[in-house]
Scaffold this active site. Sequence first.
Site, short mmCIF file in Angstrom:
data_model
loop_
_atom_site.label_atom_id
_atom_site.label_comp_id
_atom_site.label_asym_id
_atom_site.label_seq_id
_atom_site.Cartn_x
_atom_site.Cartn_y
_atom_site.Cartn_z
N ASN A 34 42.09 32.85 49.41
CA ASN A 34 41.42 33.59 48.34
C ASN A 34 40.49 32.66 47.57
O ASN A 34 40.78 31.49 47.35
CB ASN A 34 42.40 34.33 47.42
CG ASN A 34 43.57 33.50 46.94
OD1 ASN A 34 43.89 32.46 47.51
ND2 ASN A 34 44.22 33.96 45.89
N GLU A 36 38.49 32.81 44.09
CA GLU A 36 38.33 33.58 42.86
C GLU A 36 36.99 33.28 42.18
O GLU A 36 36.29 32.33 42.55
CB GLU A 36 39.51 33.28 41.92
CG GLU A 36 40.83 33.74 42.54
CD GLU A 36 42.02 33.64 41.62
OE1 GLU A 36 41.97 32.89 40.62
OE2 GLU A 36 43.03 34.31 41.93
N CYS A 45 39.62 38.09 48.64
CA CYS A 45 40.99 37.86 49.11
C CYS A 45 41.00 37.00 50.38
O CYS A 45 40.01 36.95 51.12
CB CYS A 45 41.69 39.18 49.42
SG CYS A 45 42.00 40.22 48.00
N GLU A 47 42.50 37.55 53.19
CA GLU A 47 42.33 38.34 54.41
C GLU A 47 40.85 38.59 54.69
O GLU A 47 40.38 38.49 55.83
CB GLU A 47 43.04 39.70 54.29
CG GLU A 47 44.52 39.61 54.04
CD GLU A 47 44.88 39.63 52.56
OE1 GLU A 47 44.26 38.86 51.79
OE2 GLU A 47 45.77 40.39 52.19
N CYS A 78 45.86 44.05 49.85
CA CYS A 78 45.38 45.03 48.86
C CYS A 78 44.61 46.16 49.56
O CYS A 78 44.29 46.07 50.75
CB CYS A 78 44.50 44.33 47.82
SG CYS A 78 42.82 43.98 48.40
N CYS A 81 41.28 45.23 51.28
CA CYS A 81 41.47 44.50 52.55
C CYS A 81 41.93 45.45 53.65
O CYS A 81 41.53 45.30 54.81
CB CYS A 81 42.47 43.36 52.36
SG CYS A 81 41.79 41.98 51.40
N1 THU Z 1 44.99 38.31 46.87
C1 THU Z 1 44.75 38.01 48.19
O1 THU Z 1 44.11 37.00 48.51
N2 THU Z 1 45.18 38.88 49.13
C2 THU Z 1 45.90 40.01 48.87
O2 THU Z 1 46.21 40.77 49.76
C3 THU Z 1 46.30 40.32 47.50
C4 THU Z 1 45.67 39.50 46.43
C5 THU Z 1 44.54 37.37 45.84
C6 THU Z 1 43.42 37.83 44.98
C7 THU Z 1 43.60 36.98 43.75
O3 THU Z 1 42.94 35.74 43.95
C8 THU Z 1 45.09 36.72 43.69
O4 THU Z 1 45.61 37.07 44.96
C9 THU Z 1 45.82 37.50 42.63
O5 THU Z 1 45.49 38.83 42.69
#
Ligand code: THU
Length: 121
Positions: A34, A36, A45, A47, A78, A81
């Site tokens: 991920n 941010e 994310c 994925e 999520c 994704c």
């Molecule tokens: N996140 C992911 O990378 N993948 C997911 O399937 C769920 C959430 C990340 C996004 C963000 O950087 C952190 O998790 C908290 O939401």
Amino acid sequence: MAREAAQHAYVPYSHFPVGAALECADGSVFTGCNVENAALGSTICAERTAIVKAVSEGRRKFVRIAIYGEGENYCMPCGACRQVMSEFVGPSGDLEILCTRSGGRYVSYRLSQLMPHPFEF
Ligand code: THU
């Protein structure tokens, strides 16, 4: 590989590293973490990072993705994704999704279970 990929996560806001490892129909594997952003909705994310890396390298058919998140709960993909995964399912028309939690335990789902009616047009 998903766990290793989480080491590159850029997570100054959530402090929740996630890693993904995506197996393509030709056997190649692409990883992602991920990434941010201060504009939180611009966060990508793990994925989707892996999927975009694979597509940009010429792969469009995926058979399996592992998702690693350090926590008590299995790290589920999520909604955004799941929709993106639906675009690039492999020969079986489905995708295996391995969701892990700390300690290395994981649960296995099919994309058809987690995203039964994706948007299409
Ligand atoms: N996140 C992911 O990378 N993948 C997911 O399937 C769920 C959430 C990340 C996004 C963000 O950087 C952190 O998790 C908290 O939401």
